[in-house]
Each structure stands twice: as structure tokens, then as C-alpha cells.
Design an enzyme around this catalytic site. Sequence first.
Site, mmCIF file in Angstrom:
data_model
loop_
_atom_site.group_PDB
_atom_site.id
_atom_site.type_symbol
_atom_site.label_atom_id
_atom_site.label_comp_id
_atom_site.label_asym_id
_atom_site.label_seq_id
_atom_site.Cartn_x
_atom_site.Cartn_y
_atom_site.Cartn_z
ATOM 1 N N GLU A 178 56.736 14.243 -63.521
ATOM 2 C CA GLU A 178 57.330 14.063 -64.121
ATOM 3 C C GLU A 178 57.794 15.826 -65.059
ATOM 4 O O GLU A 178 58.816 15.641 -66.507
ATOM 5 C CB GLU A 178 56.841 13.092 -65.411
ATOM 6 C CG GLU A 178 56.268 12.468 -64.919
ATOM 7 C CD GLU A 178 57.670 10.857 -65.229
ATOM 8 O OE1 GLU A 178 58.225 10.883 -66.054
ATOM 9 O OE2 GLU A 178 57.940 10.647 -63.310
ATOM 10 N N HIS A 252 55.010 11.032 -71.744
ATOM 11 C CA HIS A 252 54.993 12.191 -71.115
ATOM 12 C C HIS A 252 53.609 12.597 -72.271
ATOM 13 O O HIS A 252 53.980 12.549 -73.404
ATOM 14 C CB HIS A 252 56.173 12.688 -71.237
ATOM 15 C CG HIS A 252 56.714 12.919 -70.339
ATOM 16 N ND1 HIS A 252 58.019 12.294 -71.080
ATOM 17 C CD2 HIS A 252 56.610 11.984 -68.768
ATOM 18 C CE1 HIS A 252 58.970 11.449 -69.397
ATOM 19 N NE2 HIS A 252 58.249 11.681 -68.494
ATOM 20 N N CYS A 373 62.258 17.431 -75.021
ATOM 21 C CA CYS A 373 63.028 17.111 -74.051
ATOM 22 C C CYS A 373 63.682 17.573 -73.729
ATOM 23 O O CYS A 373 64.214 17.548 -72.535
ATOM 24 C CB CYS A 373 62.764 15.735 -74.119
ATOM 25 S SG CYS A 373 61.743 14.228 -74.491
#
Length: 452
Positions: A178, A252, A373
Site C-alpha cells: 500500500e 491504512h 493521503c
Amino acid sequence: MSSTSKTVEMNFDGLVGPSHNYAGLSHGNIASSSNQGNAANPKAAALQGLAKMRRLLDLGIPQAVLPPQERPYVSGLRALGFGGTDGQVLESAFAHSPALVANYSSASCMWTANAATVTPSADSSDGRVHFTPANLTAMPHRALEDQQTRLTLSAIFADRDHFAVHAPLAHTPLLGDEGAANHNRLSASHGTAGVEVFIYGRDALGPKTDLKFPGRQTLQASESVARLHGLNAKNAVFHPQSATAINAGAFHNDVVCVSNETVLFFHENAFDDPAALKAKITAQTDLLGFDPYFLMAGADAVPLPDVISSYLFNSQLVTLPDGGMALILPSQVEETASTKAFVDQTLAGDNPITQAHYLDLRQSMANGGGPACLRLRVALNPAQFAAVQEGVIMTYDKITHLENWVKAHYRDRLACDDLGDPKFLQESRDALDALTQILNLPNLYDFQRSGT
């Protein structure tokens, strides 16, 4: 191009693409699921992101952009057997399955914390900056991104004397990667050797765990990236993400934890045993000669649901040119009593964080992406800074140019039903074609290379 006299951290923000929509594709992302089917405002989303970039420049933080990927992704749909002109491919795919087209139209690459894992030259064995594009295998719509990400990074960081852009890891459940969203770095400064902290959601070769939502990052992926980047036991730490956090919607680790230089800023529930992680990190930082600063929000004072809804820890934590650090926070943190109180307490306390800036990023937040992000952090020494493709580096004039570009090309309302319209496909391509001229990234997209 302008340069700098010391190693700095440049934030590469994802430029929100014209297909920004709320299809609710990300299982485990509560905000994304909650807003599924709502109409989005791509124009506002992109302008909010550019306003954040402008604020970073105001603070003296070097800022750059990563361009959006081509969406709708017609080449991908054509590979599934849909034929005809590009418009016909899109129409027939949408008639077959609107959900399929939604996956091939997602603007999720805007969250560039998932674009790659980055190791600065101070940590790598060969003295280069290393990038491994994330394969993002946990989510079908994101697993489409990695090859274009590699092409984009290779164009921006083209100088092989300074940069190494690796291939993404294989698309297998064993190697779910990720990117930087599950990766932290602690160091005395951006230019000195540091400890890279890899947080994983599951051990793909270990016992099965009972998770409500998927643990997206695997231990095996983290270990592989560390090896590719030339890290070793002295500068890499591996630690599991808390199941409590994952099940609460922290898909996350950067939803519950952020680091910058000496500071690890995190929630008590980010890790099952915070003391164990502290011990691992301290054992490494002792060897490097600096003391880490652990700043933890207790679960009693800041409930985990408030953290998830406000994205307190999905903030950017940046070093200010004149000293101290600043938090770049979504406005939801200011509007939530417990998180606002914790930020105020932090600013009043004896720690490196001295400023907090609250920004409106509601379009991104509604899809589950906050300030952290939206950016990929890259530490660059002067020679590396000078080697970055100049067109993507932001100045005030460049941001104004991009704001005008957004206003000229983006819709202020986009519903999921619009994704199958060939007119929207052409609008998006016109926008991206103009963007590559602004950023000096020719032939970046499939439609440009094929001449369609």
C-alpha cells in the site's frame, strides 16, 4: 530551476483528476462507503487540493505534483474484450456493468501516499533515492494504478545517477503493498540517516487473524521493499498494525499515525502494544545518535471513532524552515471537540509541534482521504532536487495556471451515471492533454501514445 542549499522534504501532491466521484469502491474505508452514490464536485476537489499546495508554499515547504492517471481507463476496458472506438468501448462496458466502469474510472490515484514507498539516499545502500510503486492489490480499482505510477515516477525522477524507480511487487495476496501510507521514517533531520518503520496489516504466511476489514499491507511486501531499497536490520523496523484500528476503519496506518524527523505522532489504538514499537525504534535511534519524540493521544481523551471521522492523524507533519513543526489538518479536526482539544494541548506542550493549520478538503475527505493521503514525501539533497523534472515543481504562478486549467476543464457535478458518457471521456482527455503540456510531461497517457 530553483534549488536549495540543504536536504529538504518535498511534498508531491496528487492532482485530483476530472473523474473524482463517489462510487464507494473502497471496502474498509468508512467515509468512502458512507458517501457512495452521492454526486461529487471534481472542480472543487481539485481546487481544494491546489489551495493546500499554496498553503505549503506559504510555509516555505517545497511542493510538487503528481498528475492524475487516465480515467476512464479505456485501454484497460479494451483488454477485457470490449471493442469498437474508444467511445463505443466505454458505452458497451457501461451497459454491461456500471460497477465495472466505476472501477476503471476511479480518481483514487489522487491519494499519492499510496503511490509508492520512498527511501531517501541517506538510508539506501547505494546513495540514491529509491521508489517502489505500490501494487495496491487489496482493492480492484487501485490495483490498476501501479504500471502508470511507475511510468510517471520514471519520467519525473529520470536521472538514474540520483534515483531508482523499481517495478511494483507481483500482484499476489502474499505481497499486498500500500505504499507510504503504511511507512514512517524517523531521523534527526531529513538529510541524515534514519529508521524506516514499516507497519503491516497482516502476515500473509502467519496464522489467520479475525479482521472485519482487510489488512491490506503484508509483512512480506514490507520486507521486500526494504530489501529492494538497500535497507538492513539497523535501519528498518517492522511492526503490526492494530486489529482494533483496522476494524474501526483505519484501513491504512496513516489514518492513526504520522511521523516527521524525530516525532512519531499517533493514537494509542494504532498499535496493540505501543511500548513494544517504542522499544524497537529506540534501539535503532540510539545507534544513530538521536532521541525520538513519541507523542501519543490516549483513547480516553480522544476516542478512536473521533480519530477516524476527523482524520486527526492523517495530517501532514512538516518541518518549518525557521524551526519547529506544523500540522496540516482537515477542518473536521477543528470541528470535533476531542481532536481540537488534543491539538490545542499539543501546541501548548513541550514538543516540536508549534503550529496547526486547518484546511477545507471536504471533497477528498468524503472519499476517505485527508491531507496525508494526498501527498508523497520525498527527501532530496541539492543535486537530487535539481534533477527532478522541473515541470511538476510548484510555484505560485504554476498553481494559478493549474487553477485556471481546472476551472476551464472540470465539471462541478459528477454522478456515477456520467462515467459511461463518451462526452465525459473526451472532456477528461482534453483536460489531461492540456495538463501534460503545463507540466512538460509529453506522451504520458495511453491515448496520447496511441493518437486517439
